[in-house]
Design a protein around this motif. Sequence first.
Motif, PDB file in Angstrom:
ATOM      1  N   GLU A  22     -32.274 -27.182  56.550  1.00 23.74           N
ATOM      2  CA  GLU A  22     -33.569 -27.848  56.686  1.00 23.74           C
ATOM      3  C   GLU A  22     -33.822 -28.788  55.504  1.00 23.74           C
ATOM      4  N   GLU A  79     -24.613 -30.067  62.783  1.00 21.91           N
ATOM      5  CA  GLU A  79     -25.178 -28.809  62.294  1.00 21.91           C
ATOM      6  C   GLU A  79     -24.080 -27.808  61.942  1.00 21.91           C
ATOM      7  N   SER A 124     -31.585 -19.000  52.673  1.00 18.74           N
ATOM      8  CA  SER A 124     -30.726 -18.871  53.841  1.00 18.74           C
ATOM      9  C   SER A 124     -30.049 -20.203  54.169  1.00 18.74           C
ATOM     10  N   LYS A 168     -30.012 -21.553  57.012  1.00 17.12           N
ATOM     11  CA  LYS A 168     -30.980 -22.287  57.826  1.00 17.12           C
ATOM     12  C   LYS A 168     -31.937 -23.085  56.931  1.00 17.12           C
ATOM     13  N   ASP A 169     -32.414 -22.460  55.862  1.00 15.13           N
ATOM     14  CA  ASP A 169     -33.326 -23.145  54.940  1.00 15.13           C
ATOM     15  C   ASP A 169     -32.641 -24.304  54.226  1.00 15.13           C
ATOM     16  N   GLU A 228     -23.474 -25.928  58.433  1.00 19.07           N
ATOM     17  CA  GLU A 228     -23.397 -24.460  58.328  1.00 19.07           C
ATOM     18  C   GLU A 228     -22.186 -24.039  57.510  1.00 19.07           C
TER      19      GLU A 228
END
Length: 137
Positions: A118, A97, A112, A114-115, A101
């Motif tokens: 995903e 992860e 984002s 995060k999106d 990032e």
Amino acid sequence: MSEPILQLKSVTTYYGGLKALNDVSVDLHPGEIVALMGPNGAGKSTVLKAIFGLVDAREGSILWKNEKIKPVTHQMVERGVAFVPQGRRVFTHLTVEGNLEIAGEVVKTGSSIKDRIEEVFQFFHELRKKRKAKSGT
């Protein structure tokens, strides 16, 4: 079919005096996921290096949205083009992860980080299971 977003037209490259690619043409369309396959020495990595400006196209041209460009690595990434080389070229001390990032910081798409992570997990389900594991494992 839509117009190509990225094109190589009759691209020829050299490593020193050795011809690595000879008259290669490729059209890539929006939304496509493309894989280059072939035996060792066929020129797969060299095609990618030409797209990212890591090797010069001495002959032919590279076009982005029908405009001739001289590729620069960070500009290609900003355009949303990714180069995933063979091997474990990740930050091994970070988690899966964490690596995603860092990669997400480079491309600004309006969504984002995060999106975007995903979205990666939607394509690569096994990564979700390993998101907290060190990338070197």
